[in-house]
Design a protein around this motif. Structure first.
Motif, short mmCIF file in Angstrom:
data_model
loop_
_atom_site.label_atom_id
_atom_site.label_comp_id
_atom_site.label_asym_id
_atom_site.label_seq_id
_atom_site.Cartn_x
_atom_site.Cartn_y
_atom_site.Cartn_z
N THR A 1 21.57 7.78 24.97
CA THR A 1 22.34 7.07 25.43
C THR A 1 23.69 7.31 24.65
N ASP B 1 22.85 3.79 19.52
CA ASP B 1 21.65 2.82 19.91
C ASP B 1 22.21 1.84 20.91
N SER C 1 21.34 -0.95 22.11
CA SER C 1 21.07 -2.37 21.66
C SER C 1 22.34 -2.69 20.82
N VAL C 2 22.75 -1.85 20.00
CA VAL C 2 23.74 -2.21 18.85
C VAL C 2 25.00 -1.73 19.48
N ARG D 1 26.11 -4.62 21.79
CA ARG D 1 25.59 -6.03 21.84
C ARG D 1 26.63 -6.84 21.77
N ARG E 1 28.06 -6.94 26.18
CA ARG E 1 27.22 -6.88 27.34
C ARG E 1 27.38 -8.21 28.05
N PRO F 1 17.83 -4.38 30.02
CA PRO F 1 17.22 -4.22 28.82
C PRO F 1 17.61 -3.23 27.90
N GLU F 2 18.22 -2.19 28.51
CA GLU F 2 18.76 -1.00 27.92
C GLU F 2 19.76 -1.33 26.93
N PHE F 3 20.78 -2.29 27.36
CA PHE F 3 21.79 -2.75 26.71
C PHE F 3 21.79 -3.90 25.87
N GLY F 4 20.44 -4.11 25.53
CA GLY F 4 19.90 -5.11 24.64
C GLY F 4 19.95 -6.63 25.31
N ALA F 5 20.07 -6.65 26.75
CA ALA F 5 20.29 -7.90 27.33
C ALA F 5 18.85 -8.55 27.32
#
Ligand SMILES: CCCCCCCCCCCC(=O)SCCNC(=O)CCNC(=O)[C@H](O)C(C)(C)COP(=O)(O)OP(=O)(O)OC[C@H]1O[C@@H](n2cnc3c(N)ncnc32)[C@H](O)[C@@H]1OP(=O)(O)O
Length: 186
Positions: A97, A165, A167-168, A171, A174, A182-186
Motif C-alpha cells: 500500500t 502501513d 492500518s496506521v 486509522r 477510515r 480489513p486492509e484499512f484497519g477496519a
C-alpha cells in the motif's frame, strides 16, 4: 515527455508480487467508492485497468461531459487524477500500500470531451519506501476498439509513491469512508 521530475540513478528493481494478476487480467478496484477506479463512485473516472507484463499496467477511460474544464476540453485536474490513480494501481502489482507524495504531469496536448484515453504505466524502481512510476496517455484511435496505444500521445506523468502501513495511515480517516476493509484497519 517533457518533465523536470528527477528520477534518481541506482534505483532497486521493483518486485512483482508472486500472486499478481496475469497480463491482461482486469485489476480490481481497491475501494468501490474511489474517485479514480471505484465502480460505485457516482461521478468518478471509472478507470478500467489491466495488468501488463513485468511492472507495467494499462488503463482506459472515457472523457465524460462532466469532466469539462475549458470549453469542450478535459479539466486538467481530471487528467492529473487519472494519472495519479493509474500509477497508484500500478504500485499494487508489488503487493504494497502506497500513497502519492509527488505527482508531475505533462499536459502535452488538449484533450476533447468524448475522447477515449489509454494509459500505459510502469514502475521504474524503488529506493527504501519510495516507488518511482512513469505513465503516458494516448488517444485511442477512432474505431474505439483498437485497444492499442497507436493514437496521439496527449500527456505524461511521473509519480513518487511512499509505502505506508494501511492500518496506521487510514486509522483516523477510515470511519468517514462508505467502504470498510480489513486492509484499512477496519
Ligand atoms: C489497498 C489500499 C490501497 C490504498 C490506496 C491506493 C490509492 C491509489 C491511487 C491514489 C493515490 C493517492 O492519491 S494517495 C492520496 C494523496 N496522497 C496523500 O494523501 C499523502 C499525504 N502525505 C503523507 O501522508 C505523507 O507525507 C507520506 C506518507 C507521503 C510520507 O510521510 P512519512 O511516512 O512520514 O514518510 P517520510 O519519512 O517523510 O518520507 C519517506 C521518504 O519519502 C521521501 N519523501 C516524502 N515526501 C516527499 C516529497 N513530497 N518529495 C520528495 N520526497 C519525499 C522522504 O524524503 C523519504 O525519503 P528517504 O529518506 O527514504 O530518501
Amino acid at each position: 515527455m517533457k518533465s523536470t521530475f528527477v528520477v534518481p540513478d541506482g534505483l532497486e528493481p521493483a518486485q512483482r508480487r508472486s500472486d499478481a494478476l496475469a497480463p491482461g487480467d482486469r485489476m480490481p478496484s481497491h475501494n468501490p467508492m474511489c474517485f479514480g477506479c471505484g465502480p460505485d463512485a457516482p461521478n468518478g473516472l471509472h478507470l478500467d485497468a489491466r495488468a501488463g507484463e513485468g511492472m507495467a499496467i494499462t488503463g482506459e477511460m472515457l472523457v465524460e461531459p462532466h469532466f469539462e474544464g475549458g470549453p469542450g476540453m478535459i479539466h486538467g485536474g481530471i487528467l492529473s487524477s487519472a494519472f495519479d490513480e493509474i500509477m497508484g494501481m500500478n504500485v499494487m502489482l508489488m503487493g504494497v500500500t502506497a500513497v502519492t507524495a509527488v505527482l508531475d504531469v505533462d499536459f502535452a496536448k488538449p484533450i476533447q470531451l468524448g475522447s477515449r484515453l489509454r494509459f500505459s504505466t510502469e514502475i521504474l524502481g524503488t529506493q527504501r519506501r519510495k516507488i518511482y512510476v512513469r505513465a503516458v496517455a494516448h488517444l485511442i484511435d477512432g474505431d474505439g476498439n483498437s485497444g492499442g496505444d497507436t493514437g496521439e500521445e496527449v500527456g505524461g506523468a511521473h509519480g513518487l509513491f511512499i509505502i505506508v502501513d494501511p492500518s496506521v495511515h487510514f486509522r483516523e480517516s477510515r470511519a468517514k469512508s462508505q467502504f470498510a476493509s480489513p486492509e484499512f484497519g477496519a
